[in-house]
Design an enzyme around this catalytic site. Structure first.
Site, PDB file in Angstrom:
ATOM      1  N   GLY A  53      32.659  17.843   8.687  1.00 30.41           N
ATOM      2  CA  GLY A  53      32.855  17.371  10.114  1.00 30.41           C
ATOM      3  C   GLY A  53      33.640  16.353  10.729  1.00 30.41           C
ATOM      4  CD1 TRP A  55      39.813  16.019  10.315  1.00 28.59           C
ATOM      5  CD2 TRP A  55      41.265  17.839  10.830  1.00 28.59           C
ATOM      6  NE1 TRP A  55      41.020  15.902   9.670  1.00 28.59           N
ATOM      7  CE2 TRP A  55      41.925  17.034   9.877  1.00 28.59           C
ATOM      8  CE3 TRP A  55      41.543  18.871  11.414  1.00 28.59           C
ATOM      9  CZ2 TRP A  55      42.994  17.487   9.574  1.00 28.59           C
ATOM     10  CZ3 TRP A  55      43.066  19.377  11.119  1.00 28.59           C
ATOM     11  CH2 TRP A  55      43.571  18.664  10.018  1.00 28.59           C
ATOM     12  CG  ASP A  79      33.471  24.904   6.455  1.00 29.99           C
ATOM     13  OD1 ASP A  79      34.396  24.200   6.453  1.00 29.99           O
ATOM     14  OD2 ASP A  79      33.114  25.370   5.404  1.00 29.99           O
ATOM     15  CG  ASP A  95      35.831  34.018   4.548  1.00 29.43           C
ATOM     16  OD1 ASP A  95      36.839  33.564   5.039  1.00 29.43           O
ATOM     17  OD2 ASP A  95      35.709  34.800   3.744  1.00 29.43           O
ATOM     18  CG  ASP A 120      41.629  19.286   6.741  1.00 31.75           C
ATOM     19  OD1 ASP A 120      42.593  19.209   6.159  1.00 31.75           O
ATOM     20  OD2 ASP A 120      40.792  18.448   6.579  1.00 31.75           O
ATOM     21  CE  LYS A 160      43.704  20.801   3.689  1.00 33.69           C
ATOM     22  NZ  LYS A 160      43.375  19.506   3.435  1.00 33.69           N
TER      23      LYS A 160
END
Ligand code: SAM
Length: 303
Positions: A53, A55, A79, A95, A120, A160
């Site tokens: 957490g 970000w 998440d 997911d 990320d 990312k």
């Protein structure tokens, strides 16, 4: 290894605890913002692959705790793993490659759109580079697909990436939706890691594009786009960001005389490695129980 060894080795890990961030990753987003000002004018944001957490903490501090206090900012965090609650953040456990999760995220934005989507996401790395890069790319495409449903035109997507062999294909896919794509390497991201972040600005889907949850992006045939030449070859600028005189994340720095050990800001609440840690505490890791041994091995033990 002592309690302080990670503090000594990793300056951003130590600073994260001092400043109350749940993970050192917070600095990566902050350094990306130093360069690209991604939070300017942002009201609603989505944080994909958000646990533990840090970000989301950055988003809350930047979007909700401003001087003019803007309590209306909507932040949705998603998440696979459970994440400890954060005030002002709507959390979804799921997911991001699954339709049902994407639909839950989209539901929160009915009637309005997000100005910023960050991701990320990282798979559990296997160490087999081709597989890791492939799974990472799939995660990014899933994030991009969700982004096409929720992002406002002109909005920003930060994600990312692993800079692997097929990276130009990903750049090309991103360029379909964003006229400006830059690869950023924050100083807090280790040079030794192939991790970097794509900063995709000015969301502008092709005219007539209808977002589609069957994720047509995933059906591309992989080929070596590096072979392309002339105007077909996409060259994405690569930019180091954050103050370049800031700490180097590949170096170790001595602890100063004022040093005080701090526990992590937020311990993981239900980490997948919990069972392994308990077994290790009992000194049973990698020691098979006798009834699981082959007959031959147990005979050997008896002798
Ligand atoms: N940005 C986070 C922070 O600042 O605390 C750190 C994210 S961590 C590097 C990567 C996260 O990606 C993990 O928490 C993992 O559970 C999540 N993840 C990996 N695959 C995912 C998936 N398919 N759907 C949702 N989350 C996923």
């Amino acid at each position: 290894m002592g309690k302080t060894s990670k503090d000594k080795r990793d300056v951003y890990y130590r600073l994260a605890k001092e400043e109350g961030w749940r993970a050192r990753s917070a600095f990566k987003l902050l350094q990306i913002d130093d360069e690209f000002h991604i939070f300017e004018g942002v009201k609603n944001a989505v944080d994909l692959c958000a646990a533990p957490g840090s970000w989301s903490q950055v988003l809350t501090r930047k979007l909700r705790n401003k001087d003019d206090d803007s309590p209306t900012a909507k932040i949705v965090a998603v998440d696979l793993q459970a994440m400890a609650p954060l005030p002002g953040v709507i959390q979804i456990q799921g997911d991001i490659t699954q339709l049902s999760t994407a639909e839950k995220i989209i539901q929160h934005f009915e009637g309005e759109k997000a100005d910023l989507v960050v991701c990320d996401g990282a798979p559990d790395v296997t160490g087999l580079h081709d597989i890791d890069e492939y799974v990472q790319a799939q995660l990014l495409l899933a994030a991009l697909n969700i982004t096409t449903h929720v992002l406002k035109e002109g909005g920003v997507f930060v994600a990312k990436i692993f800079r692997g062999r097929d990276i130009t294909l990903l750049y090309s896919q991103l360029r379909i939706f964003f006229p400006k794509v830059t690869v950023a390497k924050p100083t807090s991201s280790r040079n030794s890691s192939i991790e970097a972040f794509v900063v995709c600005q000015n969301y502008a889907p092709p005219s007539g594009y209808i977002p589609n949850m069957s994720n047509p992006l995933l059906d591309h045939q992989y080929c070596d786009w590096n072979e392309w030449e002339g105007p077909n070859r996409v060259i994405v600028p690569f930019l180091a960001c954050g103050d370049l005189s800031a700490y180097d994340s590949d170096m170790s720095y001595p602890l100063d005389t004022e040093y005080k050990f701090r526990p992590p800001t937020q311990m993981p609440i239900n980490p997948p490695y919990h069972e392994a840690v308990c077994i290790k505490k009992q000194d049973q890791l990698a020691k098979p129980a006798v009834d699981q041994l082959t007959k031959f091995e147990s005979l050997e033990l008896k002798e």
